[in-house]
Design an enzyme around this catalytic site. Structure first.
Site, mmCIF file in Angstrom:
data_model
loop_
_atom_site.group_PDB
_atom_site.id
_atom_site.type_symbol
_atom_site.label_atom_id
_atom_site.label_comp_id
_atom_site.label_asym_id
_atom_site.label_seq_id
_atom_site.Cartn_x
_atom_site.Cartn_y
_atom_site.Cartn_z
ATOM 1 C CB CYS A 91 -39.387 -5.734 -26.219
ATOM 2 S SG CYS A 91 -39.433 -7.460 -25.710
ATOM 3 C CB CYS A 94 -36.399 -7.803 -26.971
ATOM 4 S SG CYS A 94 -38.025 -8.272 -27.580
ATOM 5 C CG ASP A 485 9.604 22.065 6.276
ATOM 6 O OD1 ASP A 485 10.610 21.960 6.988
ATOM 7 O OD2 ASP A 485 9.648 22.243 5.048
ATOM 8 C CG ASP A 683 8.941 18.079 4.822
ATOM 9 O OD1 ASP A 683 10.021 18.012 5.420
ATOM 10 O OD2 ASP A 683 8.510 19.113 4.308
#
Length: 786
Positions: A91, A94, A485, A683
């Protein structure tokens, strides 16, 4: 800035999403990012105090554009969410009563009943007594619906959310199919049989109401809120206009075809969402928590630091931790994109998202779920589309101006020609104007382009490459310079024995054995590399005396012989004539009973795929490849020559690296981008300064994930080549969609204006093009061909 997220449940209009984002961004002190795929709006605000007021304003804006969308605040507390199953709930009224009463309970911050999935979702205060609250909830449910059974579900995992979403999508699609079948059947009866005019018109009107009633209703609601230029308005005007000029069948047929197009569009978008979710299907469903001698299955959010969890074969590791018992192979592919499993045992760290392959592992948890690797990765990928690429921003702006211009163009087309062209009728030109209107919706662009970028980001993450935004993925197309690097990026960052040079009286095996025994008590990286190269057990009972001479080396007595292992200073100190070695690595001299035995050269080895990465970048058209290092000139230049790097700068401090990046910035072209690739830990300043910062080896490194724009989860520099390839493929598909969608619309707008194109062709130019563009965007997720 404080970050908050709200969920826009039921949002299915990409054009409306763009308008909502634009209007929310105009609010004072607010930055907003819309993620249409996840139906999430991210807000950046200045303080918590303003949030309630801003949230109310956001709701007003959302409901102005999309009244049926539910705005919900995303839960940020790790342990306050609870999902209950309401078995037997039938429902809807509800369900609404239950939701209202449960919302009013003390300690309940939020409650929502989903009638379709029969689930009650709660957000509760951490201080509330859960057992008492459960009793109150059960009492309310039984009072309203005595036959409903409340199941207190412990698992709030992705499976529930996924199931809920799928049910919702299936429900919408079923409704549209029913409307299509019923409305289409009545329309077919009206076309096939030759009824009287009034009966024929009645059938077409009934068919139109069934098929297009909801579209017209949404258009009216939009006009009431001041949102005139929506796709629903355009379709309503076009089809109702067709009725007014006597084209009844065409008015219904166009709405029918439009609904078919919308259905296919929803299915295509839903499928793409599922495909992207599958790419990132790494979220753990549950954790086996050990409490005394008992094992409890709980949500990962409920596990705390220091708790003990059990991971069985085939299960995902739910949280980051340390293995305290058991040995097993773990599959890391979900995080790294690599299929080779790794072995783990007591003392090893394991990360959430790993899949346990064979043994049972007992793990001590070291991070909360919210801070775990899998949680951070999911958050990063899911929020990546909030940082939009320039193409997306352009299309969003374009869509805002395009639709009104076409609407006013259609109005001019309906009114001006009949007034200035002799013999022209209003009905003919109104029909052409209606065709013009149908074509004008920009859905193909506003859905397919974000979907293309989202798919690209998802495909990259599947390969262990995390891209923090569509803007960074797009920027990878314009890379001119890649700066690496050296240590830990192009090289392994670990010392290795590269050569063993014995004197004539000794063998290589003897030399490395003497050195290993002497170094066996040292934890220095050089000592560890010698022990690794020896690769045998050291019998410590043979070592009688051991002395570490600071700055020189080691003296030890092994099997009755005096062993000296160290640098040239140690040899000079002990008056031992040694052989000078010219090399780029570290030289370790060895003497046995004051006699020179030879030397061992130790160096930081270059990674296996570094050379392939450099070749791959050059093949993709990267003009300049640079290496920065704190090492000596000789070491740096040798590695640069070995790998084919264009420029190398040596003996640099971290601040010097930033200066070099700035100098390279000054040389690049206007659109060119500089990528810096580092380890993400020491870095950080350079990663931040470059146009695109790429952190290598992010697996388990929080610093790497935080510092960079792109995180490569493995230690393979070649993944940068893969990232650029994915970026190029993504842009290619996005551009295909833009050209295709705008091209088709331009052609049909021209054909409609001169009376060649009918409404049938016009609807294809709208919904048909959107479906094709969405399906094309989904191709970007296919990473096999990359």
């Amino acid at each position: 800035m404080l970050k908050k997220e709200v969920i826009l449940e039921g949002l299915d209009c990409a054009n409306c999403a763009a308008k909502i984002e634009d209007e929310v961004n105009k609010l004072n002190g607010v930055k907003a990012y819309m993620n249409f795929m996840n139906k999430t709006l991210t807000l950046e605000i200045e303080s918590e105090q303003e949030y309630k007021n801003i949230l109310q304003q956001v709701k007003t804006i959302v409901h102005k554009h999309e009244p049926d969308v539910v705005v919900k605040e995303k839960s940020v507390n790790k342990s306050n969410k609870k999902v209950l199953i309401l078995e037997g709930l039938g429902c809807a009224n509800c369900a609404a009563k239950m939701e209202k009463e449960i919302s009013g309970l003390e300690g309940v911050e939020f409650a929502a009943v989903d009638f379709v999935s029969k689930k009650l979702t709660l957000e509760i205060s951490p201080k509330v007594n859960r057992s008492e609250l459960n009793e109150k909830i059960e009492g309310i449910v039984k009072k309203i619906e005595p036959d409903v059974k409340v199941i207190f579900e412990e698992n709030t995992s992705k499976a529930n959310v996924k199931e809920n979403n799928e049910e919702e999508e299936e429900g919408v699609n079923k409704k549209e199919i029913i409307r299509l079948v019923v409305g289409g059947a009545i329309f077919a009866v009206g076309i096939i049989f030759n009824f009287q005019n009034w009966l024929e018109l009645t059938l077409f009107i009934i068919s139109y109401i069934i098929v297009g009633g909801e579209v017209v209703l949404r258009a009216i609601k939009g006009i009431a809120r001041g949102q005139v230029f929506s796709e629903h308005f355009l379709m309503s005007i076009a089809t109702i206009g067709a009725f007014f000029i006597g084209e009844y069948p065409e008015g219904v047929a166009v709405m029918l075809f439009y609904l078919v197009g919308e259905l296919f569009q929803n299915i295509a978008v839903g499928h793409s969402r599922k495909s992207i979710s599958a790419l990132m299907d790494i979220r753990p469903d549950y954790a086996n928590l050990k409490v005394g001698d008992e094992i409890r299955k709980v949500s990962p959010e409920e596990v705390n630091i220091g708790d003990i969890i059990i991971v069985k074969p085939g299960e995902k590791v739910p949280l980051d931790g340390k293995v305290i018992e058991g040995n097993s192979m773990v599959d890391t592919a979900a995080l790294t994109g690599e299929s080779v499993p790794r072995e783990v045992g007591p003392g090893d760290d394991v990360l959430s998202g790993f899949i346990n392959k064979n043994g049972v592992l007992t793990i001590e948890v070291t991070k909360d779920y919210g801070d775990s690797t899998v949680s951070k990765i999911l958050d990063l990928v899911q929020n990546a589309s909030s940082r939009k690429a320039p193409t997306e921003k352009f299309i969003t702006k374009f869509a805002r101006f395009y639709t009104p211009i076409v609407v006013f163009g259609a109005l001019a087309l309906a009114i001006i020609p009949p007034l200035v062209i002799p013999g022209a009728t209003f009905s003919t030109w109104i029909y052409r104007a209606l065709v013009f209107l149908v074509i004008s919706c920009p859905c193909a662009l506003v859905i397919s382009i974000p979907l293309g970028f989202f798919g690209g980001i998802g495909g990259a993450s599947k390969r262990g490459i995390l891209v923090k935004g569509s803007n960074y993925l797009d920027a990878l197309n314009n890379v001119e310079t890649v700066v690496f690097d050296k240590t830990g990026t192009l090289t392994k960052g670990v010392f290795e024995v590269v050569s063993i040079n014995p004197q004539s009286d000794f063998t290589k095996e003897e030399l490395i054995e003497y050195a290993a025994y002497a170094e066996s008590h040292s934890s220095h990286p050089i000592a560890l590399s010698i022990l690794k190269a020896y690769n045998k057990d050291v019998d410590i009972t043979k070592i009688e005396d051991y002395e570490e001479i600071a700055g020189h080396g080691i003296r030890a007595k092994v099997g009755g012989k005096e062993i000296l292992v160290g640098n040239s200073k140690l040899m000079n100190k002990e008056n031992i004539k040694y052989q000078e070695v010219e090399t780029l690595g570290t030289v370790v001299h060895v003497a046995v009973d004051k006699k020179y035995a030879g030397n061992i050269v130790i160096s930081d080895a270059v990674k296996e795929d570094s050379a392939d990465a450099i070749k791959g970048l050059k093949a993709l058209g990267v003009r300049n490849i640079v290496m920065l290092t704190g090492d000596s000139k000789a070491v740096g230049e040798k590695i640069a020559t070995q790998l084919g790097i264009d420029e190398v700068y040596t003996e640099l401090l971290p601040a010097d690296k930033v200066e070099k990046i700035e100098a390279l910035e000054a040389k690049k072209s206007h659109k060119g981008k500089i990528v810096f690739v580092g380890d993400g830990i020491n870095d950080a300043p350079v990663l931040a300064r470059a146009d695109i910062g790429v952190a290598m080896g992010g697996l388990g490194s929080d610093a790497a994930i935080e510092a960079a724009d792109i995180v490569i989860m493995t230690d393979e520099p070649s993944k940068i080549v893969t990232a650029i390839k994915i970026a190029k493929r993504t842009r290619k598909i996005v551009m295909q969609n833009i050209v295709f969608a705008l091209g088709v619309k331009a052609i049909f707008l021209a054909l409609g204006a001169v009376g060649v194109a009918t409404m049938w062709e016009a609807v294809f130019a709208d919904t048909g093009v959107a479906i094709i563009a969405i399906l094309n965007a989904m191709r970007v997720m296919n990473t096999k061909s990359i």
